[in-house]
Design a protein around this motif. Structure first.
Motif, PDB file in Angstrom:
ATOM      1  N   ILE A  16      39.173  -3.093   0.490  1.00  0.00           N
ATOM      2  CA  ILE A  16      38.263  -2.767  -0.611  1.00  0.00           C
ATOM      3  C   ILE A  16      39.051  -2.398  -1.862  1.00  0.00           C
ATOM      4  O   ILE A  16      38.741  -2.856  -2.963  1.00  0.00           O
ATOM      5  CB  ILE A  16      37.307  -1.620  -0.215  1.00  0.00           C
ATOM      6  CG1 ILE A  16      36.472  -2.001   0.995  1.00  0.00           C
ATOM      7  CG2 ILE A  16      36.434  -1.204  -1.394  1.00  0.00           C
ATOM      8  CD1 ILE A  16      35.536  -3.142   0.814  1.00  0.00           C
ATOM      9  N   THR A  39      32.153  -2.825  -5.947  1.00  0.00           N
ATOM     10  CA  THR A  39      32.874  -2.042  -4.937  1.00  0.00           C
ATOM     11  C   THR A  39      31.940  -1.425  -3.893  1.00  0.00           C
ATOM     12  O   THR A  39      32.208  -1.548  -2.691  1.00  0.00           O
ATOM     13  CB  THR A  39      33.754  -0.980  -5.608  1.00  0.00           C
ATOM     14  OG1 THR A  39      34.665  -1.633  -6.488  1.00  0.00           O
ATOM     15  CG2 THR A  39      34.521  -0.167  -4.589  1.00  0.00           C
ATOM     16  N   ALA A  41      29.059  -2.552  -2.982  1.00  0.00           N
ATOM     17  CA  ALA A  41      28.530  -3.666  -2.192  1.00  0.00           C
ATOM     18  C   ALA A  41      29.567  -4.160  -1.190  1.00  0.00           C
ATOM     19  O   ALA A  41      29.230  -4.483  -0.046  1.00  0.00           O
ATOM     20  CB  ALA A  41      28.100  -4.802  -3.120  1.00  0.00           C
ATOM     21  N   MET A  42      30.837  -4.235  -1.609  1.00  0.00           N
ATOM     22  CA  MET A  42      31.900  -4.635  -0.676  1.00  0.00           C
ATOM     23  C   MET A  42      32.009  -3.634   0.460  1.00  0.00           C
ATOM     24  O   MET A  42      32.202  -4.018   1.620  1.00  0.00           O
ATOM     25  CB  MET A  42      33.251  -4.738  -1.402  1.00  0.00           C
ATOM     26  CG  MET A  42      33.413  -5.951  -2.262  1.00  0.00           C
ATOM     27  SD  MET A  42      35.108  -6.235  -2.805  1.00  0.00           S
ATOM     28  CE  MET A  42      35.419  -4.835  -3.854  1.00  0.00           C
ATOM     29  N   VAL A  44      29.639  -1.563   1.697  1.00  0.00           N
ATOM     30  CA  VAL A  44      28.482  -1.668   2.594  1.00  0.00           C
ATOM     31  C   VAL A  44      28.587  -2.921   3.460  1.00  0.00           C
ATOM     32  O   VAL A  44      28.355  -2.874   4.674  1.00  0.00           O
ATOM     33  CB  VAL A  44      27.160  -1.658   1.783  1.00  0.00           C
ATOM     34  CG1 VAL A  44      25.978  -2.039   2.645  1.00  0.00           C
ATOM     35  CG2 VAL A  44      26.950  -0.297   1.146  1.00  0.00           C
ATOM     36  N   PHE A  45      28.949  -4.055   2.839  1.00  0.00           N
ATOM     37  CA  PHE A  45      29.092  -5.292   3.601  1.00  0.00           C
ATOM     38  C   PHE A  45      30.201  -5.167   4.649  1.00  0.00           C
ATOM     39  O   PHE A  45      30.047  -5.629   5.780  1.00  0.00           O
ATOM     40  CB  PHE A  45      29.382  -6.463   2.658  1.00  0.00           C
ATOM     41  CG  PHE A  45      29.492  -7.781   3.365  1.00  0.00           C
ATOM     42  CD1 PHE A  45      28.381  -8.390   3.909  1.00  0.00           C
ATOM     43  CD2 PHE A  45      30.719  -8.406   3.496  1.00  0.00           C
ATOM     44  CE1 PHE A  45      28.475  -9.604   4.567  1.00  0.00           C
ATOM     45  CE2 PHE A  45      30.824  -9.622   4.143  1.00  0.00           C
ATOM     46  CZ  PHE A  45      29.704 -10.223   4.688  1.00  0.00           C
ATOM     47  N   GLY A  46      31.295  -4.511   4.297  1.00  0.00           N
ATOM     48  CA  GLY A  46      32.387  -4.310   5.249  1.00  0.00           C
ATOM     49  C   GLY A  46      31.957  -3.459   6.434  1.00  0.00           C
ATOM     50  O   GLY A  46      32.299  -3.754   7.581  1.00  0.00           O
ATOM     51  N   ILE A  48      28.895  -3.116   7.572  1.00  0.00           N
ATOM     52  CA  ILE A  48      27.977  -3.924   8.391  1.00  0.00           C
ATOM     53  C   ILE A  48      28.761  -4.903   9.258  1.00  0.00           C
ATOM     54  O   ILE A  48      28.473  -5.066  10.452  1.00  0.00           O
ATOM     55  CB  ILE A  48      26.962  -4.661   7.497  1.00  0.00           C
ATOM     56  CG1 ILE A  48      25.990  -3.658   6.884  1.00  0.00           C
ATOM     57  CG2 ILE A  48      26.209  -5.737   8.277  1.00  0.00           C
ATOM     58  CD1 ILE A  48      25.100  -4.232   5.799  1.00  0.00           C
ATOM     59  N   CYS A  49      29.775  -5.547   8.679  1.00  0.00           N
ATOM     60  CA  CYS A  49      30.582  -6.503   9.446  1.00  0.00           C
ATOM     61  C   CYS A  49      31.345  -5.818  10.577  1.00  0.00           C
ATOM     62  O   CYS A  49      31.451  -6.369  11.674  1.00  0.00           O
ATOM     63  CB  CYS A  49      31.555  -7.233   8.521  1.00  0.00           C
ATOM     64  SG  CYS A  49      30.757  -8.430   7.459  1.00  0.00           S
TER      65      CYS A  49
END
Length: 64
Positions: A16, A39, A41-42, A44-46, A48-49
């Motif tokens: 990130i 940042t 959004a990255m 949160v997406f990370g 979730i992944c």
């Protein structure tokens, strides 16, 4: 390399930070936009992944 919570969080945060630094340095968009919208959004997406990956690993460990 054994992944535990500390290692996983460190790798995620390093990715990130690297992505934020590159986007800020590239000048593609305003730094305030990168810091306030991209940042988080990255991150949160990370997260979730990572959660999906952990669940998939648990499934694969049970299925074998």
């Amino acid at each position: 390399m054994e992944f535990n919570l500390t290692t996983t969080a460190g790798v995620l945060l390093a990715l990130i930070v690297a992505g934020t630094a590159v986007l800020s340095a590239a000048g593609v968009m305003a730094t305030s936009t990168v810091l306030m919208m991209v940042t988080p959004a990255m991150l949160v997406f990370g997260i979730i992944c990572v959660a999906v990956g952990v669940k998939h690993g648990e499934y694969r460990a049970r299925a074998s």
